[in-house]
Design an enzyme around this catalytic site. Sequence first.
Site, mmCIF file in Angstrom:
data_model
loop_
_atom_site.group_PDB
_atom_site.id
_atom_site.type_symbol
_atom_site.label_atom_id
_atom_site.label_comp_id
_atom_site.label_asym_id
_atom_site.label_seq_id
_atom_site.Cartn_x
_atom_site.Cartn_y
_atom_site.Cartn_z
ATOM 1 N N ASP A 194 3.470 9.495 -0.981
ATOM 2 C CA ASP A 194 2.308 8.735 -0.520
ATOM 3 C C ASP A 194 2.073 7.590 -1.488
ATOM 4 O O ASP A 194 2.207 7.787 -2.702
ATOM 5 C CB ASP A 194 1.071 9.654 -0.521
ATOM 6 C CG ASP A 194 0.177 9.417 0.683
ATOM 7 O OD1 ASP A 194 0.121 8.268 1.148
ATOM 8 O OD2 ASP A 194 -0.474 10.380 1.139
ATOM 9 N N HIS B 131 0.820 -1.220 0.000
ATOM 10 C CA HIS B 131 0.000 0.000 0.000
ATOM 11 C C HIS B 131 0.852 1.266 0.000
ATOM 12 O O HIS B 131 0.343 2.348 -0.281
ATOM 13 C CB HIS B 131 -0.927 0.010 1.219
ATOM 14 C CG HIS B 131 -2.035 -0.999 1.115
ATOM 15 N ND1 HIS B 131 -3.341 -0.645 0.873
ATOM 16 C CD2 HIS B 131 -2.031 -2.351 1.180
ATOM 17 C CE1 HIS B 131 -4.096 -1.728 0.814
ATOM 18 N NE2 HIS B 131 -3.319 -2.784 1.005
HETATM 19 C C1 GDG Z 1 -2.053 4.042 3.426
HETATM 20 C C2 GDG Z 1 -1.042 4.687 2.460
HETATM 21 C C3 GDG Z 1 -2.779 4.589 0.657
HETATM 22 C C4 GDG Z 1 -8.764 10.310 7.848
HETATM 23 N N1 GDG Z 1 -9.197 11.086 8.858
HETATM 24 C C5 GDG Z 1 -10.349 10.578 9.288
HETATM 25 C C6 GDG Z 1 -10.648 9.470 8.506
HETATM 26 N N2 GDG Z 1 -9.659 9.329 7.651
HETATM 27 C C7 GDG Z 1 -9.569 8.279 6.616
HETATM 28 C C8 GDG Z 1 -9.704 8.898 5.259
HETATM 29 C C9 GDG Z 1 -8.995 7.889 4.383
HETATM 30 C C10 GDG Z 1 -7.960 7.281 5.321
HETATM 31 O O1 GDG Z 1 -8.292 7.664 6.638
HETATM 32 C C11 GDG Z 1 -6.555 7.798 5.024
HETATM 33 O O2 GDG Z 1 -6.099 7.164 3.862
HETATM 34 P P1 GDG Z 1 -4.860 7.706 3.034
HETATM 35 O O3 GDG Z 1 -4.806 6.961 1.755
HETATM 36 O O4 GDG Z 1 -5.012 9.170 2.810
HETATM 37 O O5 GDG Z 1 -3.577 7.493 3.924
HETATM 38 P P2 GDG Z 1 -2.912 6.337 4.883
HETATM 39 O O6 GDG Z 1 -3.668 6.191 6.137
HETATM 40 O O7 GDG Z 1 -1.492 6.765 5.053
HETATM 41 O O8 GDG Z 1 -2.997 4.953 4.043
HETATM 42 C C12 GDG Z 1 -1.789 5.487 1.399
HETATM 43 C C13 GDG Z 1 -3.650 3.819 1.641
HETATM 44 O O9 GDG Z 1 -2.858 3.126 2.619
HETATM 45 C C14 GDG Z 1 -4.523 2.787 0.914
HETATM 46 O O10 GDG Z 1 -3.740 1.923 0.137
HETATM 47 O O11 GDG Z 1 -3.609 5.406 -0.149
HETATM 48 O O12 GDG Z 1 -0.877 6.047 0.478
HETATM 49 O O13 GDG Z 1 -0.140 5.537 3.164
HETATM 50 O O14 GDG Z 1 -9.867 6.875 3.969
HETATM 51 O O15 GDG Z 1 -11.068 9.072 4.984
HETATM 52 N N3 GDG Z 1 -11.770 8.766 8.665
HETATM 53 C C15 GDG Z 1 -12.626 9.169 9.650
HETATM 54 N N4 GDG Z 1 -12.373 10.232 10.479
HETATM 55 C C16 GDG Z 1 -11.253 10.952 10.317
HETATM 56 O O16 GDG Z 1 -11.024 11.899 11.060
HETATM 57 N N5 GDG Z 1 -13.772 8.488 9.813
#
Ligand code: GDG
Length: 498
Positions: free
Chosen positions: A384, A173
């Site tokens: 990312d 990921h």
């Molecule tokens: C890893 C990789 C890759 C965030 N704040 C809240 C909340 N979130 C949710 C978002 C989103 C998720 O968390 C964050 O996903 P990201 O993709 O931006 O980042 P990582 O956590 O670092 O994820 C990344 C991912 O895996 C998938 O393969 O895209 O590059 O680093 O879904 O919505 N959700 C809630 N409250 C919050 O305050 N409910």
Amino acid sequence: MSPHARRSGLTVVSNRLPFVVSKGEDGRYTHRPSSGGLITALLPVLRDRGGSWVGWHGATENIPELDTLLSDAAKESGYHLRSVDLTEEQRRGFYHGFSNEIIWPLFHDLQSLCNFDPSYWRVYCEVNRKYAEVIAQNSADSDFIWVHDYHLINVAGELRSLGVKAKTAFFLHIPFPSLDIFVKLPWRFSLLHAMLEYDVVGFQTPRDLRNFLQCVRVLIEEASVSAKGQAVRINGREIRVGSFPISIDYNGFVKHANEQEVAEKAAQLRTELPNRQLLIGVDRLDYTKGIPLRLEAFRNALLRYPELRERVTLIQVVVPSREDIPQYHELKTQIERLVGEINGQFTRPGGWVPIHYVFRPLKPTELLAYYRAAEIGLVTPLKDGMNLVAKEYCACSIEEDCGLILSEFAGAAAQLQGGALLVNPYDIEGVANAIWRAFTMHPAERRARMRRLRRSICDQDIFWWVDSFLRAAIAKDLSAFPLPADYTPRNDIGFMPY
Ligand code: GDG
């Protein structure tokens, strides 16, 4: 299907099981499923194939009724849950240590933040072995085992040494770094060989796949890469490789963003912060997300484009994460100092405050209301794997009169470059210029760009992602792992070119 044919199951393996155990006010433990696109997308396949999910249960204290909670959760979810028990020491060395103090910073090109403690590697190997043992006890040779992410790279090798014959796949990921960075890892050969123990290895972007193949070419003499870069051959085995950009449940987000509660909350935000454009940043507390540089860029925009003052507000949501790792704690202090400085510099008494800083997890409805209310999504990670926030923001922007500023170092940039304003997150003036450009963009151009972004995310959503990964993984042997009859592919792309 012939009477003797057993339908092969899918075993999904991840660091954590997809549910959360918590203690209620009455002192009793309850469980609830975790949310997230991956879980939603895998559910139909798991239910239909009678699959299981293997992972750590997430409880740090001793919970006597854990087994009952697990079996209740399994009944509700429709697939088996197999939990891996980890001691506090194992959690520390495996999760906080090797995974998050070595692989995470290194694979995000931040080798100066790595703590190459040799004891971490030993615990990482021991814990990966534990996961493999749980999988081995609960799977048949005809099953398909799909392991997720950097915590569990060694699992396929451990399964092999336990005599498991099932087909294995791995999806990374996070980014895969370039050769120059990867070679810094003291365990570079072991880790690369461990990835080649899988039958299929998937990455987020062509960039990551390219980096991986370059490492294989240079570091593993006995391996050869196929001409089209779709397979690696080693010791008479063939490992299929490809890039598969992960996505979101687009229609689910659109539906939820349209709900009345979200609309009301978004409208309330607009009333409380009137006559301006809202910029939104949503990130886990993590140094890869580039929050301090983003704040500097916002300050720079306010300095160089005074017309923005009182006409924009940045809402920066930071979700607490990994706070027991020292660098995360320091990052929090740095962000709070910058927010204080910038607000101190520009706030008008009794009126405009440039940055609204939120440090807590948001409920899904609140998060979607922020997405829906904001005119500009500001997503500027230093690096990312993909970045789902960028995709969620676009999905929830149902009015389409808004724009996305996106780091060129987010995996999402490969797919979203046609509609987003791409920036180098290290270029403070460049990001400031992009803020100005997004602020002044003609509504027709905004709409056209946002429409393009949303169409592309809708076409390649999380269901498309699961589908293309599984189809590519099993292409040669579809009869061994038939997909559910109602599981229609949206796109037959299979491996993406690189
Ligand atoms: C890893 C990789 C890759 C965030 N704040 C809240 C909340 N979130 C949710 C978002 C989103 C998720 O968390 C964050 O996903 P990201 O993709 O931006 O980042 P990582 O956590 O670092 O994820 C990344 C991912 O895996 C998938 O393969 O895209 O590059 O680093 O879904 O919505 N959700 C809630 N409250 C919050 O305050 N409910």
